[in-house]
Design an enzyme around this catalytic site. Sequence first.
Site, PDB file in Angstrom:
ATOM      1  N   THR A 292       0.836  -1.203   0.000  1.00  0.00           N
ATOM      2  CA  THR A 292       0.000   0.000   0.000  1.00  0.00           C
ATOM      3  C   THR A 292       0.872   1.255   0.000  1.00  0.00           C
ATOM      4  O   THR A 292       1.983   1.239   0.503  1.00  0.00           O
ATOM      5  CB  THR A 292      -0.867  -0.024   1.272  1.00  0.00           C
ATOM      6  OG1 THR A 292      -1.758  -1.133   1.199  1.00  0.00           O
ATOM      7  CG2 THR A 292      -1.665   1.255   1.442  1.00  0.00           C
TER       8      THR A 292
ATOM      9  N   ARG B 275     -13.660  -7.544  -1.387  1.00  0.00           N
ATOM     10  CA  ARG B 275     -12.959  -7.373  -0.110  1.00  0.00           C
ATOM     11  C   ARG B 275     -12.565  -5.918   0.086  1.00  0.00           C
ATOM     12  O   ARG B 275     -12.112  -5.244  -0.828  1.00  0.00           O
ATOM     13  CB  ARG B 275     -11.721  -8.268  -0.086  1.00  0.00           C
ATOM     14  CG  ARG B 275     -10.872  -8.148   1.186  1.00  0.00           C
ATOM     15  CD  ARG B 275      -9.696  -7.214   1.005  1.00  0.00           C
ATOM     16  NE  ARG B 275      -8.807  -7.197   2.177  1.00  0.00           N
ATOM     17  CZ  ARG B 275      -7.757  -6.397   2.307  1.00  0.00           C
ATOM     18  NH1 ARG B 275      -7.449  -5.542   1.353  1.00  0.00           N
ATOM     19  NH2 ARG B 275      -7.018  -6.437   3.398  1.00  0.00           N
ATOM     20  N   VAL B 276     -12.758  -5.407   1.293  1.00  0.00           N
ATOM     21  CA  VAL B 276     -12.370  -4.044   1.642  1.00  0.00           C
ATOM     22  C   VAL B 276     -11.339  -4.114   2.762  1.00  0.00           C
ATOM     23  O   VAL B 276     -11.565  -4.778   3.776  1.00  0.00           O
ATOM     24  CB  VAL B 276     -13.584  -3.211   2.105  1.00  0.00           C
ATOM     25  CG1 VAL B 276     -13.147  -1.786   2.459  1.00  0.00           C
ATOM     26  CG2 VAL B 276     -14.662  -3.194   1.032  1.00  0.00           C
ATOM     27  N   GLY B 277     -10.215  -3.450   2.585  1.00  0.00           N
ATOM     28  CA  GLY B 277      -9.180  -3.424   3.612  1.00  0.00           C
ATOM     29  C   GLY B 277      -9.259  -2.185   4.475  1.00  0.00           C
ATOM     30  O   GLY B 277     -10.287  -1.500   4.529  1.00  0.00           O
ATOM     31  N   ASP B 278      -8.160  -1.878   5.136  1.00  0.00           N
ATOM     32  CA  ASP B 278      -8.137  -0.732   6.036  1.00  0.00           C
ATOM     33  C   ASP B 278      -7.938   0.592   5.326  1.00  0.00           C
ATOM     34  O   ASP B 278      -8.301   1.647   5.843  1.00  0.00           O
ATOM     35  CB  ASP B 278      -7.001  -0.902   7.054  1.00  0.00           C
ATOM     36  CG  ASP B 278      -5.636  -0.787   6.387  1.00  0.00           C
ATOM     37  OD1 ASP B 278      -4.925   0.216   6.619  1.00  0.00           O
ATOM     38  OD2 ASP B 278      -5.264  -1.695   5.632  1.00  0.00           O
TER      39      ASP B 278
ATOM     40  N   THR C 273       0.054   0.924   6.566  1.00  0.00           N
ATOM     41  CA  THR C 273       0.247  -0.121   5.568  1.00  0.00           C
ATOM     42  C   THR C 273       0.472  -1.430   6.304  1.00  0.00           C
ATOM     43  O   THR C 273       0.927  -1.436   7.445  1.00  0.00           O
ATOM     44  CB  THR C 273       1.448   0.202   4.656  1.00  0.00           C
ATOM     45  OG1 THR C 273       1.727  -0.929   3.807  1.00  0.00           O
ATOM     46  CG2 THR C 273       2.704   0.520   5.449  1.00  0.00           C
TER      47      THR C 273
ATOM     48  N   HIS D 299      -1.167  -5.520   7.186  1.00  0.00           N
ATOM     49  CA  HIS D 299      -2.288  -6.451   7.166  1.00  0.00           C
ATOM     50  C   HIS D 299      -3.587  -5.712   7.473  1.00  0.00           C
ATOM     51  O   HIS D 299      -3.868  -5.341   8.610  1.00  0.00           O
ATOM     52  CB  HIS D 299      -2.059  -7.577   8.179  1.00  0.00           C
ATOM     53  CG  HIS D 299      -3.058  -8.681   8.073  1.00  0.00           C
ATOM     54  ND1 HIS D 299      -4.086  -8.843   8.972  1.00  0.00           N
ATOM     55  CD2 HIS D 299      -3.184  -9.677   7.151  1.00  0.00           C
ATOM     56  CE1 HIS D 299      -4.810  -9.892   8.615  1.00  0.00           C
ATOM     57  NE2 HIS D 299      -4.283 -10.411   7.530  1.00  0.00           N
ATOM     58  N   GLY D 300      -4.384  -5.498   6.439  1.00  0.00           N
ATOM     59  CA  GLY D 300      -5.540  -4.613   6.549  1.00  0.00           C
ATOM     60  C   GLY D 300      -6.582  -5.048   7.543  1.00  0.00           C
ATOM     61  O   GLY D 300      -7.157  -4.226   8.273  1.00  0.00           O
TER      62      GLY D 300
END
Length: 341
Positions: free
Chosen positions: A197, A225-228, A248, A250-251
Amino acid sequence: MLHGLRLPQRLLLPIVKCQTITWGRRSLAKDAILPTVLVHGGAGHIDADKVECVKFGVKQAAQRGYKAMLETGSTLDAVEQAVMVLEADIHFNAGFGSVLTQDGNVEMDASIMDGSRLEGGCVTMARNIMHPISLARCVMEKTNYRFLAGDGAMRLAKEEGFEILPKSALITEASQKLLKVFKISNTDTLYNVVPGTVGAVAIDACGNVAAATSTGGLTGKLSGRVGDSPILGAGTYADNEAGAVSATGHGESIMRYNLSSRVLALVRHKDYSIQEAVEEMLQNMTAHFKQTGGLIAIDHRGQLGIYFTTELMSWAYQQGNELHCGVEVGEDEVVIVDDDT
């Protein structure tokens, strides 16, 4: 806002001298804030033969963001344009360098936040555009909402004149190779965090801060999928009362830990230095979830925080004519850049 900005392939970096300094120093008078743009290119593994390209990319982004802040006086412009440089660079997991979903498609997340007004814009499942960070800003400035996803986000992109690329335009040979390796190994450790990221934070002389984060997500992720990265308080946050953060790593862990907001809470309510805050919160998250990450941050006093629990994280920042860069723990290369660069 320049949705279709074509950035130069290279920003020349004339070297006058090199030196080593400490992160987060105050380099003007006691109460002065030195305008700064700090960027990261992602935390995780970086192949040895890619390190110099990654360093060049983050230095280019820091320079472009800093120049934008000088030209417009806007920290929001600074972080947007810094991230746009990285979105256009194949060495980073954002925009053109985005990794692929399990189905072999590109779905991108981004968010941007203005700390002077606590305004933000977020997008997820963005497709077929080079600069999702600019679309996130467009959500903030052109709509009554703060988060759009998928078809709704892309409808706004079309209405606002973003260039809609052919479906395969963002699919690269490198991302296809990563997906192939992922499917064979079925691992979520090494290959799905390459190359990482991207993000930027900035502060001006008046203490106005902004933050921006953009990503292609995880290699082999499920569609949708949606991350942080597009979540304010998790992957991105900015507040003039405390500072600005971009995360950045592991979301799923970062969003559950609400990492960016926790960092700024320590600064605002417990008088931590920003470096102390990023170290403590990231160590705590890593210990709790057994997952790693990285942070860049600037507090309301202009001090910097840079920390990661991964193997490597690329970062760079510009203050005045000093351009700093690093990838390994403790590394801080400094180049003095010409004022006309």
